[in-house]
Every structure is written in structure tokens, then in C-alpha cells.
Write a protein that holds these residues in place. Sequence first.
Motif: not given
Length: 306
Positions: A70-71, A176, A224-225, A296-297
Motif C-alpha cells: 500500500s505504500n 516512519r 500509494c497513500g 515516505e513511499v
Amino acid sequence: MNVNTLGKDLKQFVEANDVLIEAPLADYTYTKVGGKADVLVFPRSYTQIEQIVAYTKEYVVPLTILGNASNVIIQDGGLRGVVMILTKLNEVKVAGNRITAQSGAAIIDVSRMALDASLTGLEFACGIPGSIGGALYMNAGAYGGEVKDVLEQVVVITDSGERKVMTSEELELSYRTSILQKNSYIAVEATFVLEEGDQTAIKAKMDELTFLRESKQPLEYPSCGSVFQRPPGHFAGKLIMDAGLQLTRIGGVEVSGKHAGFMVNVANGTASDYINLIKHVQETVKEKFGVSLHREVRIIGDSPEE
């Protein structure tokens, strides 16, 4: 090694229908992009994971681990070697104020089980689309809560195939990030310590966070959020919005008009579209405001020309 030989070898360890040859990874990612995996495998036990890890180490075969993907953005050239997706490891158990979940379980589902057991502490996770494993890897968080606040311990499989228990402190969880990003350990199980709470109050909090998420995030499109980490002293979404970048499109991917921190696949976009749009946003925000946006992805895999 020939992919067919690789696939045949892996069927020694898992059921035959849990091994796929040259499978399109776009079928398994939230972005709906990504090239093919040489061999895709879905283990159902820790022993199977240990066997696959040992095999790939012995034969020097690349190994990539995915949960709900998802990310992550998988490039259009796909992934070489073995790609192991852990979503069939999804058992969750509640015992007193502890919840133990396998890494393929969706963290949303675990938060709902906490609600059913009148346990508070995981409300923040009620809208996070990732797996438990991904949440550990990224120390996922939302609305003021994060995994490290409630995590007690994790079971991992090391790169030598050894199974061991690590405490929350040993995972070095911070914004993160975790030690799982620095070593090649595979998290297979997590135990969370929660507190007894009022089920009505827990549900009300989860309903509130779900409303906020649905009203502010572009859930109607593949994405990808949240693309970028929060820059110190700023919010990534506001910087992108103030730069006039909302609805900017490259190929089939655009900066969401609903939430500028998201990039959505609106017209059969590719991983290259995502990557080029991310770079354009980073360059524009840096030029206008002097702020560096860090992803972040995760971006993994081969570019098409490789």
C-alpha cells in the motif's frame, strides 16, 4: 537461474498454486502499477518463509518481501528473483489486553478486533491500509498515534533463516522508520499491548477518524497513500498546494485535488508516471519554498530499460 526452474524449486516448500511465474505485480499493489515478478510466492507458515530464505541465500537469488503493497511503487520493469507476499499469514489472536497478529494481517482488521474486545490504543490504525508487517517496517501512524506506542514485541526471521523475538525497543522505531529498513529481517508476527476501554467510546473515536479520512483523502482512486514525510516545521500537503501543484498530471497520475499529499492513478498510469510526478513536485517545492520533500513511499524494482 531460469524462472521456470526457480518456480519449480519453490514448489518444494509451498503448495503449487501458491507459486506464480512472471506475475504482473500491478495486480497486487494499491497503485495498480508495477511490472512482473520473476516468481511470486505466497507462504502460509513461518517454516515456509525460513525455507525460502535459506534457498534464496544458498542460490544467491534476489528476494523481495511485500505485504499489502500500500505504500510502495514497483517500477515498470518489475522485480527479479523471488517476490514473497505475506498476505496469507493473517491470523490474529486476542488474549486479555494483548493482540498478536501475523504480519500479513491488515492493520485495519486488527484495529477492528481491538474494538470488538473493548481494547483501546489502536484507534489511530482504523484507516491505515497496510499490513502489520508494513506497519512495523514504516512505524506507521496517523492522527497522533503510531505503532511504537502500543507494540510490545515482534517475531522476525533473520537473513540466515533464524527465528527470533525482538522487543519494541530493539526495533528502533521512530518517525516512519525502523531497524527493519536497515537489515534484511522479515517481521512475521507482532504483539500489541492495549488498555481496556469503553467500546462505545472506542467506536466513536474510530468513526470520527474514518470520517476524517474519507472526507479528506482520495480513496476513490488507486494511490500509494501519503507520498512524502512531514518536513520539519511544515506540512507536505500544504506546501504542494501552495505551490499550485494540485491536479498537476504526468501521464495517468496526478496530484490529488482532494489532498495534495496524495498522488492518484486516474488514467491507467505507470510507475514511471508516479516517479516523474514525484520528482517534479520535489523540484517545484524546493524552488519555491526552499524545502526538501523526502519520500515516505518506497520505490523498488527495475526501470523498464534495465
